[in-house]
Design a protein around this motif. Structure first.
Motif, PDB file in Angstrom:
ATOM      1  N   LEU A   1      54.886  28.692  46.896  1.00  0.00           N
ATOM      2  CA  LEU A   1      54.717  30.023  46.314  1.00  0.00           C
ATOM      3  C   LEU A   1      53.510  30.041  45.383  1.00  0.00           C
ATOM      4  N   GLY A   2      53.244  28.925  44.698  1.00  0.00           N
ATOM      5  CA  GLY A   2      52.047  28.847  43.871  1.00  0.00           C
ATOM      6  C   GLY A   2      50.781  28.956  44.699  1.00  0.00           C
ATOM      7  N   LEU A   3      50.759  28.272  45.846  1.00  0.00           N
ATOM      8  CA  LEU A   3      49.598  28.349  46.730  1.00  0.00           C
ATOM      9  C   LEU A   3      49.401  29.783  47.228  1.00  0.00           C
ATOM     10  N   ALA A   4      50.478  30.435  47.614  1.00  0.00           N
ATOM     11  CA  ALA A   4      50.379  31.804  48.113  1.00  0.00           C
ATOM     12  C   ALA A   4      49.905  32.759  47.021  1.00  0.00           C
ATOM     13  N   ALA A   5      50.363  32.548  45.787  1.00  0.00           N
ATOM     14  CA  ALA A   5      49.942  33.411  44.687  1.00  0.00           C
ATOM     15  C   ALA A   5      48.471  33.198  44.360  1.00  0.00           C
ATOM     16  N   GLY A   6      47.985  31.965  44.487  1.00  0.00           N
ATOM     17  CA  GLY A   6      46.593  31.670  44.174  1.00  0.00           C
ATOM     18  C   GLY A   6      45.624  32.164  45.217  1.00  0.00           C
ATOM     19  N   ALA A   7      46.091  32.325  46.452  1.00  0.00           N
ATOM     20  CA  ALA A   7      45.238  32.806  47.539  1.00  0.00           C
ATOM     21  C   ALA A   7      45.964  33.930  48.271  1.00  0.00           C
ATOM     22  N   PRO A   8      46.090  35.092  47.633  1.00  0.00           N
ATOM     23  CA  PRO A   8      46.900  36.167  48.235  1.00  0.00           C
ATOM     24  C   PRO A   8      46.338  36.714  49.546  1.00  0.00           C
ATOM     25  N   ALA A   9      45.048  36.462  49.831  1.00  0.00           N
ATOM     26  CA  ALA A   9      44.447  36.969  51.065  1.00  0.00           C
ATOM     27  C   ALA A   9      44.297  35.881  52.118  1.00  0.00           C
ATOM     28  N   HIS A  10      45.055  34.780  51.963  1.00  0.00           N
ATOM     29  CA  HIS A  10      44.936  33.683  52.924  1.00  0.00           C
ATOM     30  C   HIS A  10      45.311  34.140  54.331  1.00  0.00           C
ATOM     31  N   ALA A  11      44.716  33.446  55.307  1.00  0.00           N
ATOM     32  CA  ALA A  11      45.002  33.794  56.701  1.00  0.00           C
ATOM     33  C   ALA A  11      46.271  33.135  57.202  1.00  0.00           C
ATOM     34  N   ARG A  12      46.466  31.871  56.863  1.00  0.00           N
ATOM     35  CA  ARG A  12      47.656  31.128  57.298  1.00  0.00           C
ATOM     36  C   ARG A  12      48.104  30.202  56.181  1.00  0.00           C
TER      37      ARG A  12
END
Length: 353
Positions: A186-197
């Motif tokens: 969840l930390g990774l997703a919050a840090g890169a909210p526009a990630h592709a995968r």
């Protein structure tokens, strides 16, 4: 139980139940000098360390688990289970049924007399997970150490990616191994909210189920969980149809060794690598903690540690390694994670607040 303790009994009891070797020869000698099997079992089975491991699904720690199934190891399992030294026939029969130390460990842990003494999960709970850039929701068991310790390192990794990819991670691909219930994910997703995968792997099924729940509950449409270990990275890339890899988090056993083995492939792609560093595991590693950390520094352009406030600390020399190891030693769980990266341009933009 009345069996007098031998050094091999103590050593294998620690390995099978706690996943590690005794802290020192002094600990080993103390048990052998005054203890018996029933006292050893009581001491381990009632320890906070065992409770935490049981609630975490008994993760593997250390390279001992890859060793051969010996008569000594089988004999100790039967001694711990039954309270008395087994006969040759019993050792031979169990050795034939247990092709690996993993199976042998499971034989011991699932025995009714031992399983009945292990702590049980209390059921699903939810809590807020404050992170740089916003708040997420975390589901987990209220007695699970990972759930209790949240947000753990998640804010650190969110701040790192916000600094490294200020555009929001548009088009970036992230892969994780040993994701647990998804706190760091969840930390990774919050840090890169526009990630592709974002593909998170967790082999332990109970954790994998919670990982999937946490990704879905937070609306992470571009994130997916896999209830299997990461395996071979190029094979994963082909299987998932990935053309790039911008971040790899290695959170499972042997992470530091695996990072070095994959270093040429990862350096070529400029991948950010987050590496779990578990002192309890690495003390049992023939190479040892310092050598593993030094190998990571030599294999990548930059090695970065973090202090108690999660501020980044580049580790360019031996003094840096010593300071980093001391910081890990002072952490309550004797674990931390390091960053291996191609450059340090992101440092000036890092802001945990």
């Amino acid at each position: 139980m009345s069996e007098r303790l031998q050094a091999a009994t103590v050593r294998w009891a620690y390995r099978f139940l706690l996943g590690r070797d005794p802290e020192s020869d002094a600990v080993l000698d103390a048990w052998c000098g005054s203890g018996r099997v029933e006292g050893l079992m009581d001491g381990i089975l009632t320890s906070p360390e065992l409770a935490a491991l049981a609630l975490a699904g008994f993760p593997e720690r250390g390279s001992w688990i890859e060793g051969p199934v010996t008569e000594e190891a089988v004999g100790v399992v039967l001694t711990l289970r039954d309270g008395a030294a087994p006969g040759p026939a019993a050792v031979a029969e169990l050795r034939q049924r247990a092709p690996s130390l993993r199976v042998l460990r499971r034989v011991l842990l699932t025995h009714p007399a031992i399983d009945a003494r292990l702590p049980r999960h209390e059921g699903l709970r939810r809590r807020a997970l404050p992170l740089p850039g916003g708040e997420m929701t975390l589901a987990g068991d209220s007695r699970d150490p990972e759930f209790l310790a949240a947000p753990g390192l998640a804010p650190r990794w969110a701040a790192l990616l916000r600094a490294a990819w200020p555009e929001g991670g548009e088009g970036r691909v992230m892969v994780e191994d040993g994701a647990g219930i998804g706190v760091a994910t969840l930390g990774l997703a919050a840090g890169a909210p526009a990630h592709a995968r974002l593909i998170a792997h967790e082999a332990e099924l109970r954790r994998a189920a919670l990982l999937a729940e946490n990704l879905g509950a937070n609306g992470l449409a571009h994130a997916a969980s896999r209830a299997v270990p990461l395996g071979d990275l190029p094979e994963l890339m082909a299987r998932e149809g990935l053309a790039r890899l911008d971040l790899l988090r290695l959170g499972g056993p042997g992470a530091a060794r695996r990072a070095v083995e994959m270093a040429p492939w990862l350096r070529e792609r400029g991948t950010l690598v987050l590496v779990s560093f578990d002192l309890a595991e690495l003390v049992a590693d023939p190479a040892g903690p310092r050598a593993r950390l030094a190998a990571c520094r030599e294999a990548f352009p930059h090695l970065v540690g973090f202090d108690a406030a999660h501020d980044p600390q580049p580790l360019p020399d031996e003094d840096g390694l010593e300071a980093a190891l001391r910081r890990v030693l002072l952490r309550p769980d004797r674990r931390d994670e390091f960053l291996l990266c191609p450059d340090l341009d992101w440092l000036a933009r890092y802001d945990l607040g």
